[in-house]
Design a protein around this motif. Structure first.
Motif, PDB file in Angstrom:
ATOM      1  N   TRP A  62       0.816  -1.210   0.000  1.00 44.53           N
ATOM      2  CA  TRP A  62       0.000   0.000   0.000  1.00 44.53           C
ATOM      3  C   TRP A  62       0.860   1.275   0.000  1.00 44.53           C
ATOM      4  O   TRP A  62       0.348   2.350   0.267  1.00 44.53           O
ATOM      5  N   SER A  63       2.145   1.147  -0.311  1.00 52.13           N
ATOM      6  CA  SER A  63       3.026   2.311  -0.350  1.00 52.13           C
ATOM      7  C   SER A  63       2.839   3.070  -1.660  1.00 52.13           C
ATOM      8  O   SER A  63       2.349   2.529  -2.660  1.00 52.13           O
ATOM      9  N   GLN A  64       3.231   4.317  -1.682  1.00 53.13           N
ATOM     10  CA  GLN A  64       3.075   5.161  -2.863  1.00 53.13           C
ATOM     11  C   GLN A  64       3.892   4.668  -4.057  1.00 53.13           C
ATOM     12  O   GLN A  64       3.376   4.650  -5.189  1.00 53.13           O
ATOM     13  N   PRO A  65       5.169   4.250  -3.884  1.00 54.68           N
ATOM     14  CA  PRO A  65       5.915   3.739  -5.047  1.00 54.68           C
ATOM     15  C   PRO A  65       5.234   2.547  -5.715  1.00 54.68           C
ATOM     16  O   PRO A  65       5.203   2.454  -6.946  1.00 54.68           O
ATOM     17  N   VAL A  66       4.690   1.632  -4.902  1.00 52.07           N
ATOM     18  CA  VAL A  66       4.001   0.472  -5.466  1.00 52.07           C
ATOM     19  C   VAL A  66       2.756   0.913  -6.225  1.00 52.07           C
ATOM     20  O   VAL A  66       2.445   0.385  -7.301  1.00 52.07           O
ATOM     21  N   ALA A  67       2.050   1.903  -5.689  1.00 57.57           N
ATOM     22  CA  ALA A  67       0.845   2.405  -6.361  1.00 57.57           C
ATOM     23  C   ALA A  67       1.186   2.990  -7.729  1.00 57.57           C
ATOM     24  O   ALA A  67       0.471   2.767  -8.715  1.00 57.57           O
ATOM     25  N   VAL A  68       2.307   3.734  -7.814  1.00 61.69           N
ATOM     26  CA  VAL A  68       2.722   4.321  -9.092  1.00 61.69           C
ATOM     27  C   VAL A  68       3.095   3.222 -10.085  1.00 61.69           C
ATOM     28  O   VAL A  68       2.667   3.238 -11.255  1.00 61.69           O
ATOM     29  N   LEU A  69       3.911   2.254  -9.640  1.00 60.01           N
ATOM     30  CA  LEU A  69       4.317   1.153 -10.520  1.00 60.01           C
ATOM     31  C   LEU A  69       3.112   0.347 -10.984  1.00 60.01           C
ATOM     32  O   LEU A  69       3.039  -0.071 -12.153  1.00 60.01           O
ATOM     33  N   LEU A  70       2.173   0.134 -10.079  1.00 60.44           N
ATOM     34  CA  LEU A  70       0.974  -0.624 -10.429  1.00 60.44           C
ATOM     35  C   LEU A  70       0.141   0.124 -11.461  1.00 60.44           C
ATOM     36  O   LEU A  70      -0.394  -0.475 -12.405  1.00 60.44           O
TER      37      LEU A  70
END
Length: 492
Positions: A242-250
């Motif tokens: 649920w981190s921001q970097p993962v959200a961007v990559l997703l």
């Protein structure tokens, strides 16, 4: 430099606040943010602030200083002084509302606050919320009373919250008179508190047993186990999701997959037609198994997201929808999340998992050779994921699409409130809905009604047609047996 107030002597934090109700009552001063404490006999009165008056509600001979301080802290936040209740008691002593009782000096630590008007009688009120229950203020203007032990909650208005808070130390008749409502309305509130096990000494009742209806075969649940301990044990290892970097990559990954899928939609449709032509009904078993896998991962997406935001997931089980097996997770605790985007993410997490599965399957299908088992399974898995997304996002059925609409609009119980809106409209009863909510309800209710009527009519007609065409005698016998069972009175 850290400054702290000294701890009171004699364990005074465990003393019980006195019962003021036999001799004093609270009243609001018009046009001022102050409350007056008036003597029930005579003209004596004293002014208090709204914070002080809130604390005085709990001066009923039942609550300790610590408990009253905790309740006030929850209501007004950390800005409240840590010795707020102690200072309030000192103020009341200085105003001669309270007085020291020196008769028994050996028990002064127990009797210090048994002091308000002399010869007071102890409170006999037994209605009390459990210590575990929590009041949650929602930005939409209502309150949620949450019972985390039994995972129950109710939604009430600002006035209902105030009434419930008063029931612990005032008689029902007095509360009804103060708020200008009938005692039946208060009894209804008490019924809700009892059913949801909010009051001390209450437990959630067992659901009433209902007679079997053949339509239940189209949709029923089988509870399996409580996943909350397992989720609590493993959530910390997955918080990075649920981190921001993962959200961007997703977001980038899904965007690329969507563009690729759109550019290949002709080829994808042609592949599906070829599979149906060559394999036909033999696809049903692997497609059904892959659908179960997708739905199971979908439910874990709901559960882990709610656990990430501190919710409780009390139940997971099997779900049968029109004879198709699936999984379900009880995420009703998401209603207690204050921030709307959190509720949206809890509901949307399942769909997001399905889209991720579909995207991964698309890349595997493109990276594998035609005719191989990986190429076949990846295409079938992608189809299962997209099929369940389309089925699940229908806002007129009580699947994720419906609950997503509830979370986005902030209108809990969207369908039932929509029907109630039209019932009140046609019967001339007042419509107690906000203007924006009323417009949404006015649009949603007729669409929902037409959908339910169409689906049940279609299913009933198709099932009846098949039964009476293929097994007419057996169908009539079963229908007769069921009618006798259903219309006979229940055992007394």
């Amino acid at each position: 430099m850290n400054a702290q107030n000294p701890l009171p002597e004699y364990n005074s934090l465990d003393w019980t606040c006195p019962d003021l109700t036999p001799y004093w009552k609270l009243a609001k001063v018009k046009n001022f943010n102050q409350i007056v404490l008036k003597a029930k006999q005579g003209q004596t009165h004293h002014l208090f602030s709204s914070q002080e008056s809130f604390a005085l509600r709990y001066f009923t001979g039942q609550f300790t200083i610590t408990k009253v301080q905790k309740v006030c802290q929850q209501e007004f936040g950390e800005t409240l002084a840590p010795d707020f209740v102690i200072n309030l008691l000192q103020k009341m002593i200085e105003l001669n509302i309270l007085a020291w009782d020196e008769e028994d000096s050996d028990n002064k630590d127990l009797e210090l606050l048994n002091i308000s008007s002399k010869n007071q009688s102890p409170s006999k009120t037994c209605l009390k919320l459990k210590d575990c229950v929590q009041w949650i203020k929602h930005p939409d203007g209502y309150w949620i009373l949450r019972n985390p032990e039994d995972v129950k909650f109710i939604q009430v208005s600002e006035q209902d919250k105030t009434i419930i808070d008063q029931l612990g130390y005032q008689p029902m008749a007095a509360v009804a008179a103060e708020f200008g409502i009938s005692q039946n309305q208060i009894k209804y509130l008490l019924q809700m508190l009892t059913v949801t096990a909010m009051l001390e000494g209450t437990t959630p009742p067992q659901p009433p047993k209902r007679k079997f209806n053949p339509m239940q075969l189209l949709f029923f649940r089988i509870p399996l186990f409580n996943p909350d301990p397992w989720l609590s044990q493993h959530i910390n290892g997955w918080r990075w999701i649920w981190s921001q970097p993962v959200a961007v990559l997703l977001g980038v990954f899904l965007t690329v997959a969507a563009l690729m899928g759109y550019s290949q939609h002709g080829e994808l449709l042609q592949t599906g037609q070829q599979l149906l032509a060559h394999s036909g009904s033999s696809l049903l078993l692997p497609f059904g198994l892959l659908t179960m896998l997708v739905v199971t991962l979908h439910e874990l997406g709901h559960a882990f997201t709610l656990k990430y935001y501190g919710g409780i997931i009390p139940q997971i089980g099997l779900l049968m929808i029109m004879f198709m097996p699936a999984a379900y997770t009880d995420t009703s605790d998401s209603y207690c999340l204050v921030k709307r985007y959190q509720r949206v993410l809890v509901i949307g997490a399942g769909v997001l998992v399905q889209l991720i599965i579909a995207a991964i399957s698309l890349f595997l299908w493109n990276g594998s050779s035609p005719g191989t088992w990986l190429n076949f399974l990846s295409y079938l898995l992608m189809s299962a994921a997209l099929f369940t997304v389309a089925l699940n996002l229908n806002p007129l059925a009580k699947f994720d699409g419906y609950y997503l609409a509830v979370a986005l609009t902030g209108i809990n119980n969207l369908r039932s409130r929509g029907f109630r809106f039209y019932k009140n409209l046609f019967t001339g009863n007042p419509i107690q809905e906000r203007k924006n909510d009323a417009l949404i309800l006015a649009l949603y209710a007729p669409l929902s009604f037409v959908y339910i009527y169409f689906v049940f009519s279609f299913l009933s007609a198709r099932i009846a047609d098949w039964l009476f065409t293929n097994i007419p005698i057996l169908s009539l016998i079963l229908l007769l047996i069921w009618a006798i069972y259903y219309f006979l009175p229940q055992d007394r």
